[in-house]
Design an enzyme around this catalytic site. Sequence first.
Site, short mmCIF file in Angstrom:
data_model
loop_
_atom_site.label_atom_id
_atom_site.label_comp_id
_atom_site.label_asym_id
_atom_site.label_seq_id
_atom_site.Cartn_x
_atom_site.Cartn_y
_atom_site.Cartn_z
N TYR A 142 0.85 -1.20 0.00
CA TYR A 142 0.00 0.00 0.00
C TYR A 142 0.89 1.26 0.00
O TYR A 142 0.66 2.19 -0.77
CB TYR A 142 -0.89 -0.05 1.24
CG TYR A 142 -1.77 1.15 1.49
CD1 TYR A 142 -2.90 1.39 0.71
CD2 TYR A 142 -1.50 2.02 2.55
CE1 TYR A 142 -3.72 2.49 0.97
CE2 TYR A 142 -2.32 3.10 2.82
CZ TYR A 142 -3.42 3.33 2.03
OH TYR A 142 -4.23 4.41 2.29
N LYS A 146 1.49 4.12 -2.82
CA LYS A 146 1.28 5.56 -2.56
C LYS A 146 2.49 6.38 -3.02
O LYS A 146 2.34 7.47 -3.58
CB LYS A 146 1.02 5.80 -1.07
CG LYS A 146 -0.36 5.34 -0.60
CD LYS A 146 -1.50 6.12 -1.23
CE LYS A 146 -2.86 5.77 -0.65
NZ LYS A 146 -3.98 6.30 -1.44
#
Length: 323
Positions: A142, A146
């Site tokens: 994740y 990002k």
Amino acid sequence: MPTILVTGAFGQIGTELTQALYTRYGADNVLATGRRVPESAGTLAGPVETLDVTDPARLREVCARHDVEIIYHLAARLSAVAEQAPLEAWRINVDGLRNVLETAKASAVKRLFWPSSIAVFGPETPRTLTPQDTVTRPTTVYGIAKVAGELLCDYYARRYGLDARGVRYPGVISSGALPGGGTTDYAVEIFYAAVQTGRYTAFVREDCRLPMIYMPDCVKAALQLMDADRETLEHRSGFNINAMSFSAGELAAEIRRHIPDFICDFDPDERQQIADSWPDSLDDGAARREWGWQPSYDLETMTADMLSKLRARRLSGHKETAR
Ligand code: AKB
């Protein structure tokens, strides 16, 4: 009025941001979309469409048909679920963003808001008052997505002139739609458990301290950054924003000031490791200087407001004492 597209409009942030956009721009001008449209969307004041951001043709078609000029692209997998299916998370979080950027580049879309996260940081980053510009070597898929997303947004801004902006959200606490699959979800679940059963087992340690933000500030940050004069922005897609910072134990203690017999246990699972790789607070000087960021809620005011909102929805099955 520009037409605004919201992806992930039925998620935790999307639900409340869409309402705020209705107030500002008029519901007819805000298109709420999601991969799955819940039945409750039938009561929304504005148009609704099914849209999976991993389908570029559909994305282009929807943007063209509605003459979309501004996109709030919120559709994403959160950190904990992303670890369970990393390739799927990459497909949604990175390929989905790339599809949005490509659509924007080739269409009438002028401005994009895309939320980054404190997950861009990792164990090598200074943990306290984490600087705006520092080491971004995350250990979760994740977080890696990002970092890639921030760089992609900057690339499309530099290369194609797309006005792509974003903030690095800390954990978001809200009383509306529940978050799904994040590491910071305990900070929302604890409120529901406190009013419903009076007992909660947190999946992080009592001393686990993370930065958090309350939903009204979360929405305010998105709108305020999108309002900012482009010329005043030095940074663009990954502004640190700080609002409050507390340990899970301090949150339980604050809730106990309202519900004295609330019991909170701590039984850390694999999400603790993710939390340990994130900052405990952020230096948000750039956001304050460049677009006037200023949060309104701290731990005390957020807790009082959360509990009163949940009580108003008659969620309570447990005896509570107002402070
Ligand atoms: C998560 O826990 O995954 C999110 C985040 C901090 O980005 N709330």
